[in-house]
Write a protein that holds these residues in place. Structure first.
Motif, PDB file in Angstrom:
ATOM      1  N   ARG A  72       0.706  -1.095  -0.086  1.00 13.94           N
ATOM      2  CA  ARG A  72       0.111  -0.016  -0.046  1.00 13.94           C
ATOM      3  C   ARG A  72       0.782   1.178   0.181  1.00 13.94           C
ATOM      4  O   ARG A  72       0.354   2.272  -0.814  1.00 13.94           O
ATOM      5  CB  ARG A  72      -0.980  -0.139   1.057  1.00 13.94           C
ATOM      6  N   LEU A  73       1.920   1.304   0.836  1.00 13.35           N
ATOM      7  CA  LEU A  73       2.852   2.279   0.747  1.00 13.35           C
ATOM      8  C   LEU A  73       3.692   2.546  -0.352  1.00 13.35           C
ATOM      9  O   LEU A  73       3.960   3.589  -0.768  1.00 13.35           O
ATOM     10  CB  LEU A  73       3.502   2.170   2.114  1.00 13.35           C
ATOM     11  N   LEU A  74       4.104   1.487  -0.687  1.00  8.04           N
ATOM     12  CA  LEU A  74       5.049   1.606  -2.108  1.00  8.04           C
ATOM     13  C   LEU A  74       4.098   2.014  -3.244  1.00  8.04           C
ATOM     14  O   LEU A  74       4.658   2.575  -4.220  1.00  8.04           O
ATOM     15  CB  LEU A  74       5.590   0.306  -2.342  1.00  8.04           C
ATOM     16  N   ALA A  75       2.727   1.495  -3.448  1.00 10.30           N
ATOM     17  CA  ALA A  75       2.206   1.755  -4.622  1.00 10.30           C
ATOM     18  C   ALA A  75       1.442   3.250  -4.671  1.00 10.30           C
ATOM     19  O   ALA A  75       0.785   3.651  -5.729  1.00 10.30           O
ATOM     20  CB  ALA A  75       0.964   0.757  -4.681  1.00 10.30           C
ATOM     21  N   VAL A  79       1.909  -1.417   9.157  1.00 13.73           N
ATOM     22  CA  VAL A  79       1.886  -0.308   8.808  1.00 13.73           C
ATOM     23  C   VAL A  79       3.018   0.691   9.552  1.00 13.73           C
ATOM     24  O   VAL A  79       4.143   1.208   8.873  1.00 13.73           O
ATOM     25  CB  VAL A  79       0.735   0.674   8.826  1.00 13.73           C
ATOM     26  N   ALA A  80       3.081   0.628  10.877  1.00 20.40           N
ATOM     27  CA  ALA A  80       4.161   1.408  11.609  1.00 20.40           C
ATOM     28  C   ALA A  80       5.453   0.914  11.263  1.00 20.40           C
ATOM     29  O   ALA A  80       6.510   1.800  11.105  1.00 20.40           O
ATOM     30  CB  ALA A  80       3.807   1.255  13.181  1.00 20.40           C
ATOM     31  N   ALA A  81       5.862  -0.398  11.143  1.00 17.43           N
ATOM     32  CA  ALA A  81       7.087  -0.998  10.681  1.00 17.43           C
ATOM     33  C   ALA A  81       7.497  -0.488   9.230  1.00 17.43           C
ATOM     34  O   ALA A  81       8.425  -0.084   9.017  1.00 17.43           O
ATOM     35  CB  ALA A  81       7.096  -2.240  10.761  1.00 17.43           C
ATOM     36  N   ALA A  82       6.235  -0.537   8.377  1.00 20.11           N
ATOM     37  CA  ALA A  82       6.764   0.033   6.858  1.00 20.11           C
ATOM     38  C   ALA A  82       6.960   1.422   6.923  1.00 20.11           C
ATOM     39  O   ALA A  82       7.870   1.833   6.382  1.00 20.11           O
ATOM     40  CB  ALA A  82       5.638  -0.496   6.168  1.00 20.11           C
ATOM     41  N   ALA A  83       6.064   2.110   7.667  1.00 18.83           N
ATOM     42  CA  ALA A  83       6.479   3.597   7.768  1.00 18.83           C
ATOM     43  C   ALA A  83       7.597   3.870   8.253  1.00 18.83           C
ATOM     44  O   ALA A  83       8.324   4.848   7.886  1.00 18.83           O
ATOM     45  CB  ALA A  83       5.378   4.251   8.519  1.00 18.83           C
ATOM     46  N   ARG A  84       8.259   3.357   9.271  1.00 17.63           N
ATOM     47  CA  ARG A  84       9.451   3.454   9.866  1.00 17.63           C
ATOM     48  C   ARG A  84      10.510   3.236   8.970  1.00 17.63           C
ATOM     49  O   ARG A  84      11.514   3.905   8.564  1.00 17.63           O
ATOM     50  CB  ARG A  84       9.795   2.763  10.989  1.00 17.63           C
ATOM     51  N   ALA A  85      10.628   1.891   8.173  1.00 23.21           N
ATOM     52  CA  ALA A  85      11.406   1.651   7.153  1.00 23.21           C
ATOM     53  C   ALA A  85      11.570   2.728   5.975  1.00 23.21           C
ATOM     54  O   ALA A  85      12.457   2.677   5.439  1.00 23.21           O
ATOM     55  CB  ALA A  85      11.011   0.106   6.595  1.00 23.21           C
ATOM     56  N   LEU A  86      10.427   3.204   5.573  1.00 22.89           N
ATOM     57  CA  LEU A  86      10.335   4.217   4.665  1.00 22.89           C
ATOM     58  C   LEU A  86      10.609   5.698   5.079  1.00 22.89           C
ATOM     59  O   LEU A  86      10.664   6.519   4.300  1.00 22.89           O
ATOM     60  CB  LEU A  86       8.990   4.016   3.657  1.00 22.89           C
TER      61      LEU A  86
END
Length: 313
Positions: free
Chosen positions: A62-65, A85-92
């Motif tokens: 969702r975040l990458l697209a 989502v929190a983990a992905a947001a931190r990574a990005l």
């Protein structure tokens, strides 16, 4: 439309983030070793995924697209989707705000805060947290992620099924999938389609898909019980409902005591520490709610591990 092509397409951007998204193991056991009269049981150990659940796949996609504004990403979640989502947001490197219902366990809230998310606890159930989240999103313009009812989320979850087939060398004969709002089973069923017997599993006290099938359309249900923190959606998602009409063969209900017993068995016998939602597949086999054929290969998805491990004592 979520189909095999959409799931294969989702895998390509996800593959660009190998330091974030894991290829989780597939444990292959004889049915007899689990007390089940079938040839083989495959355990997809998705509880070892980043963030402790399968949700990492769909949330990262969702975040990458989509472009993420300065206000970041926002989600309502019982816990696992928010953690992903929190983990992905931190990574990005983007901001994240998570609305959780009061039923969510403190262990999940603490994990969210540790990942840098702003946590808002509101509402007795997921649906109420979602209402508050939508109002906040309209005020801030943040990218909204949905716990289970967005194309990227369902397609991302489907990459798990793609991996099962690759790791097993073929599709399993059947796959038993825990259902909350339906993002996981939507992706799994879309990938396997008619090539595997897809069975939906729900707690008796959270019969979202089961009630929809009985009514002929999605309906609201009361939810509670041992797995309500992760399987507590009150209504099946529209995407899952459409996919399930074509590709989900059965929808079975399981009592809380059987779910809890299976969770404890996984820990005591296999040293697999998973949350109740991840134990429904084994519970279905151990109780005979699902009875495989003698030569059948059954896949179970251990979908999450965000819980208080002290509860296994």
């Amino acid at each position: 439309m979520i189909d095999r092509a959409a799931i294969a397409a989702a895998r390509r951007p996800l593959a660009t983030q190998p330091d974030f998204l894991r290829t989780t193991p597939l444990m292959r056991l004889s049915g007899r070793s689990l007390g089940v009269e079938c040839a083989e049981v495959w355990l997809k150990l998705e509880h070892l995924q980043v963030g402790g659940s399968f949700k990492a796949r769909g949330m990262l996609y969702r975040l990458l697209a989509n472009p993420v504004p300065d206000s970041g990403v926002i989600i309502a979640s019982g816990g696992n989707a928010g953690i992903a989502v929190a983990a992905a947001a931190r990574a990005l490197g983007v901001r994240c705000e998570v609305f959780v219902p009061e039923v969510s366990p403190e262990a999940k809230r603490a994990r969210l805060r540790a990942l840098g998310a702003e946590v808002v606890v509101t509402g007795a159930a997921y649906s109420e947290a979602l209402e508050a989240c939508v109002a906040r999103q309209q005020a801030t313009g943040a990218l909204q992620a949905h716990a289970y009812d967005q194309p990227e989320v369902v397609a991302g979850a489907g990459t798990l099924a793609l991996e099962i087939e690759e790791q097993g060398g073929r599709p399993p004969d059947s796959v038993l999938v825990s259902v909350g709002g339906g993002g996981l089973i939507g992706g799994v069923a879309a990938w396997f389609a008619s090539r595997a017997h897809v069975v939906a599993l729900e707690p008796e006290r959270a019969p979202t898909l089961h009630a929809a099938r009985a009514a002929g359309q999605p309906v609201d249900v009361d939810v509670g019980g041992v797995a309500a923190d992760s399987l507590g959606a009150r209504r099946i998602g529209a995407l899952c409902w459409e996919i399930s009409q074509r590709h989900v063969h059965d929808a079975l209900l399981l009592p809380d005591d059987a779910i809890r017993a299976a969770q404890l068995w996984l820990w005591k016998e296999l040293k697999l520490a998973v949350e109740p939602a991840a134990a429904l597949g084994l519970a279905a086999l151990q109780t005979g709610a699902y009875k495989p054929q003698p030569q059948e290969t059954v896949a179970l998805i251990l979908c999450g591990a965000n819980f208080d491990p002290a509860s296994l004592a």
